[in-house]
Design a protein around this motif. Structure first.
Motif, mmCIF file in Angstrom:
data_model
loop_
_atom_site.group_PDB
_atom_site.id
_atom_site.type_symbol
_atom_site.label_atom_id
_atom_site.label_comp_id
_atom_site.label_asym_id
_atom_site.label_seq_id
_atom_site.Cartn_x
_atom_site.Cartn_y
_atom_site.Cartn_z
ATOM 1 N N ARG A 213 44.741 6.442 19.213
ATOM 2 C CA ARG A 213 46.015 5.794 18.872
ATOM 3 C C ARG A 213 45.798 4.424 18.233
ATOM 4 N NH1 ARG A 213 48.882 5.523 24.328
ATOM 5 N NH2 ARG A 213 50.633 4.691 23.124
ATOM 6 N N ALA A 214 44.624 3.860 18.409
ATOM 7 C CA ALA A 214 44.266 2.594 17.756
ATOM 8 C C ALA A 214 42.757 2.553 17.623
ATOM 9 C CB ALA A 214 44.752 1.410 18.594
ATOM 10 N N PRO A 215 42.253 1.915 16.560
ATOM 11 C CA PRO A 215 40.798 1.745 16.491
ATOM 12 C C PRO A 215 40.327 0.734 17.533
ATOM 13 C CG PRO A 215 41.875 0.771 14.563
ATOM 14 C CD PRO A 215 42.961 1.360 15.401
ATOM 15 N N VAL A 216 39.074 0.887 17.935
ATOM 16 C CA VAL A 216 38.485 0.005 18.944
ATOM 17 C C VAL A 216 37.381 -0.831 18.309
ATOM 18 C CG1 VAL A 216 37.116 -0.027 21.082
ATOM 19 C CG2 VAL A 216 39.046 1.570 20.844
ATOM 20 N N LEU A 217 37.430 -2.137 18.567
ATOM 21 C CA LEU A 217 36.308 -3.011 18.234
ATOM 22 C C LEU A 217 35.515 -3.262 19.506
ATOM 23 C CD1 LEU A 217 38.069 -5.733 16.004
ATOM 24 C CD2 LEU A 217 36.809 -3.691 15.261
ATOM 25 N N ALA A 218 34.201 -3.172 19.421
ATOM 26 C CA ALA A 218 33.337 -3.377 20.576
ATOM 27 C C ALA A 218 32.933 -4.844 20.660
ATOM 28 C CB ALA A 218 32.093 -2.503 20.454
ATOM 29 N N ALA A 219 33.070 -5.418 21.851
ATOM 30 C CA ALA A 219 32.716 -6.826 22.056
ATOM 31 C C ALA A 219 31.936 -6.977 23.348
ATOM 32 C CB ALA A 219 33.976 -7.682 22.119
ATOM 33 N N GLY A 220 31.042 -7.966 23.362
ATOM 34 C CA GLY A 220 30.288 -8.253 24.573
ATOM 35 C C GLY A 220 28.852 -7.814 24.457
ATOM 36 N N GLY A 221 27.978 -8.713 24.032
ATOM 37 C CA GLY A 221 26.551 -8.406 24.006
ATOM 38 C C GLY A 221 26.003 -8.083 22.640
ATOM 39 N N ILE A 222 26.795 -8.303 21.576
ATOM 40 C CA ILE A 222 26.321 -7.934 20.240
ATOM 41 C C ILE A 222 25.786 -9.150 19.485
ATOM 42 C CG2 ILE A 222 26.965 -6.933 18.013
ATOM 43 C CD1 ILE A 222 29.067 -5.304 19.475
ATOM 44 N N GLY A 223 24.561 -9.031 19.009
ATOM 45 C CA GLY A 223 23.964 -10.103 18.217
ATOM 46 C C GLY A 223 23.032 -9.597 17.138
ATOM 47 N N THR A 224 22.748 -8.296 17.169
ATOM 48 C CA THR A 224 21.818 -7.713 16.197
ATOM 49 C C THR A 224 22.401 -6.414 15.641
ATOM 50 O OG1 THR A 224 20.676 -6.291 17.775
ATOM 51 C CG2 THR A 224 19.856 -8.546 17.578
ATOM 52 N N GLY A 225 21.800 -5.956 14.542
ATOM 53 C CA GLY A 225 22.245 -4.716 13.928
ATOM 54 C C GLY A 225 22.045 -3.501 14.827
ATOM 55 N N ARG A 226 21.003 -3.538 15.677
ATOM 56 C CA ARG A 226 20.804 -2.439 16.626
ATOM 57 C C ARG A 226 21.992 -2.323 17.567
ATOM 58 N NH1 ARG A 226 15.241 -4.006 19.410
ATOM 59 N NH2 ARG A 226 15.735 -6.027 18.501
ATOM 60 N N GLN A 227 22.521 -3.471 17.965
ATOM 61 C CA GLN A 227 23.662 -3.447 18.883
ATOM 62 C C GLN A 227 24.924 -2.973 18.165
ATOM 63 O OE1 GLN A 227 22.480 -7.318 19.893
ATOM 64 N NE2 GLN A 227 21.861 -6.804 22.003
ATOM 65 N N VAL A 228 25.029 -3.287 16.870
ATOM 66 C CA VAL A 228 26.145 -2.740 16.085
ATOM 67 C C VAL A 228 26.031 -1.214 16.043
ATOM 68 C CG1 VAL A 228 27.211 -2.649 13.796
ATOM 69 C CG2 VAL A 228 26.336 -4.829 14.673
ATOM 70 N N ALA A 229 24.821 -0.708 15.827
ATOM 71 C CA ALA A 229 24.624 0.751 15.804
ATOM 72 C C ALA A 229 25.014 1.363 17.143
ATOM 73 C CB ALA A 229 23.164 1.080 15.467
ATOM 74 N N ALA A 230 24.620 0.713 18.240
ATOM 75 C CA ALA A 230 24.971 1.217 19.568
ATOM 76 C C ALA A 230 26.489 1.263 19.730
ATOM 77 C CB ALA A 230 24.337 0.340 20.648
ATOM 78 N N ALA A 231 27.172 0.216 19.287
ATOM 79 C CA ALA A 231 28.629 0.152 19.412
ATOM 80 C C ALA A 231 29.300 1.285 18.643
ATOM 81 C CB ALA A 231 29.131 -1.203 18.901
ATOM 82 N N LEU A 232 28.825 1.529 17.427
ATOM 83 C CA LEU A 232 29.446 2.581 16.610
ATOM 84 C C LEU A 232 29.056 3.965 17.146
ATOM 85 C CD1 LEU A 232 29.074 0.968 13.062
ATOM 86 C CD2 LEU A 232 30.955 0.728 14.684
ATOM 87 N N ALA A 233 27.848 4.098 17.715
ATOM 88 C CA ALA A 233 27.459 5.362 18.356
ATOM 89 C C ALA A 233 28.383 5.672 19.527
ATOM 90 C CB ALA A 233 26.009 5.291 18.841
ATOM 91 N N LEU A 234 28.836 4.636 20.205
ATOM 92 C CA LEU A 234 29.695 4.817 21.382
ATOM 93 C C LEU A 234 31.152 5.053 21.004
ATOM 94 C CD1 LEU A 234 27.959 2.133 23.617
ATOM 95 C CD2 LEU A 234 27.993 4.596 24.041
#
Lengths: 373, 373
Positions: A213-234
């Motif tokens: 019903r809405a897109p989700v932005l992931a926050a909390g613990g992101i500082g590198t591109g690997r963490q961006v990949a993890a967020a989008l994987a989730l």
């Protein structure tokens, strides 16, 4: 790195960066992300107006947003003078004694005293919305969850989507029910106001709960591109960052040391991921802060319980001002996430963004190899 | 889904599952992962010997491992009789009163009383190693970090690699320096003994800190294939799971309710991700537990401070036994991670593993689309 949010916002990468610095916000937008300027530090709406004029002149027409701090329920408000009367003497004495113990000098007699961050008073946050909507903003985010219904309507009438931070699936659902357009799922690792559920568990839980019903932005613990990949994987559609840009080269708030860095930057560059605490001492609500001799003092035997919001911040506002004008990185009051352990050098915003993109790509190629092996 | 750990251990997927149940451990190994049997519940080494004989007969020759709980430093030990004398009367009275308040019946007069989990006494953990090394185990993991050097040497002489749990980069480095072969990086979200740093921050930090000197397994918050993808995106070579298999169909520990589930399974099926607490009340060290009326009682005003390890577990061991034999899911003492919010049905081990694999693949294809868009 493209999700549907890129088209919707006219941005190159789904990287949303909250920052109190207009210099950082503008640099993020120019580097292909969405800079989101924190308004809470502007007790006077005219100051915000001036800064947004600067943003309009310095973002090359790239989209940007603002972040307000507004509770959904309208509280009873007085002036700051009324509120001051609610602060117990014991608390004032503790703050005075602690600053003396820490060797933090008083402010010069002629300097204006901070009244505390009034930005989370309802009336002040409303004035931020009024001012911001006169500018070409592309997003209003609320750090305290859903804004009141009429504020959401006001934003929508101006064609501006509303984002709200959530620390649980229940809150995320409530935001969407209230008409919020984008949910920022913020895990325990985050700086500032944050809940107890870790990002690894919280992000997919919120993605699943709101069922598209809405897109989700992931926050909390992101500082590198690997963490961006993890967020989008989730299942997130993008990321919401803050702490990692406090040590960007463009960040110019705070008194500078001879090194050219501010006192809090110096403190953050030295910190490990274990050097944060989640306490009520900054605002009255649990917020993750850099561990320092100031936070240690509030943890010591005999320290008073923090006051509720907004009293606690009014209590400590002059203390914050005194520490930020002092030059001792061991006595600071600074919200920051656990990612501070990775903030070990001052880097231009464009370099941070470039690593987020290239690190994301490398991580996805590593995953491809693991999958296709 | 293949990493170098698959070849090294002769497993199909880099999924390592810690479980106190030999039925679950065997099912994991047969489904292509590595089942790791927790030994801490075996106060008598002969019981462990019998269970490992069962494992050898029921794993179709697939590899499996064991998990011990052994501090690196050898503490001074007495018998459990000596240790009992160190427990204050106030604590015993609090436990008795709390159980009465919660309506937990006493044990039958003729039933043997639990002496407490002695498995983390050094002598008992050593007996576990002795017994396990007579079986074709492929891994010894230590839940308390590096085992003593001579135990690592003993395992290596038998050709068995050693894994150690770490909650910080500093501990991970120490493990590798001590000769540990595999680091389990366990974030704040995890059940049982766990640190303060969230998985999103901790996993890549440990991967970077040990610079490839040992592979890293990611632990804390993993229950779905998307989370496996996130872990591998962050640089882990595999995952270490526990909680998610407590509600597997094969898990047969604990007294059964008429539903066929155990009391703790019933409690876990009802819990959300917000229904855990991290407290010292289970063992004396901070461990994440299911929130219950038992944990609430220890949080209430007037509750005593938990005792240090190993005293606290000896204090509460009979209470744990009484609650586990009672049929009230609101009064239980059960270590579990925040992933409990996603444990909402009883599923066969093979189904859980199949979702981990297919969910991983879906997540990587979603990432490919985001990258290549």
């Amino acid at each position: 790195m493209k999700t549907e949010l890129c088209d919707r916002f006219g941005i190159e990468y789904p990287l949303f960066v909250f920052t109190p610095s207009e210099k950082v916000a503008a640099a993020v937008s120019k580097a292909g992300g969405l800079g989101v300027l924190g308004c809470v530090r502007f007790n006077d709406a005219d100051d915000l107006e001036n800064v947004l004029q600067w943003m309009d002149a310095n973002t090359d027409g790239k989209p940007y947003g603002v972040d307000i701090v507004m509770p959904a329920k309208v509280p009873t408000e007085g002036t700051s003078v009324d509120i001051n009367k609610l602060i117990p003497t014991e608390h004032r004495e503790f703050v005075d004694k602690t600053l003396a113990d820490l060797g933090v000098p008083p402010l010069p007699a002629d300097e204006e005293r901070s009244e505390g961050v009034l930005g989370w008073l309802h009336s002040v946050a409303r004035s931020h919305v009024e001012v911001a909507l006169k500018h070409p903003i592309k997003l209003i985010a609320n750090a305290l969850g859903s804004p009141p219904k009429d504020v959401i309507d006001q934003a929508h009438q101006a064609g501006v989507p509303v984002a709200a931070l959530a620390g649980s699936a229940k809150h995320a659902l409530r935001h969407v029910d209230n008409g919020v357009d984008i949910v920022v799922a913020q895990g325990h690792e985050a700086g500032g106001h944050t809940g107890e559920i870790g990002s690894m568990v919280l992000w997919p839980e919120i993605v699943d709960a709101i069922e598209g019903r809405a897109p989700v932005l992931a926050a909390g613990g992101i500082g590198t591109g690997r963490q961006v990949a993890a967020a989008l994987a989730l299942g997130a559609q993008g990321v919401w960052m803050g702490s990692a840009f406090l040590t960007s080269a463009e960040y110019d708030l705070g008194v500078r040391l001879p090194s050219g860095r501010s006192v809090v930057q110096e403190a953050m560059l030295n910190a490990t991921s274990a050097d944060t605490v989640r306490r009520r001492i900054y605002t009255g609500k649990p917020a993750r802060l850099l561990k320092s001799r100031w936070t240690d003092a509030w943890d010591a035997d005999g320290a008073p319980e923090p006051l509720p919001m907004p009293l606690q911040n009014i209590l400590v506002s002059e203390a914050h001002q005194r520490m930020s004008e002092n030059s001792d990185p061991t006595a600071v009051a600074m919200p920051v996430g656990q990612i501070v352990g990775r903030m070990n050098e001052i880097r231009p915003v464009a370099d941070i963004i470039a690593e987020l993109v290239s690190g994301f790509e490398e991580a996805t190629r590593r995953l491809d190899a693991i999958r296709d092996n």
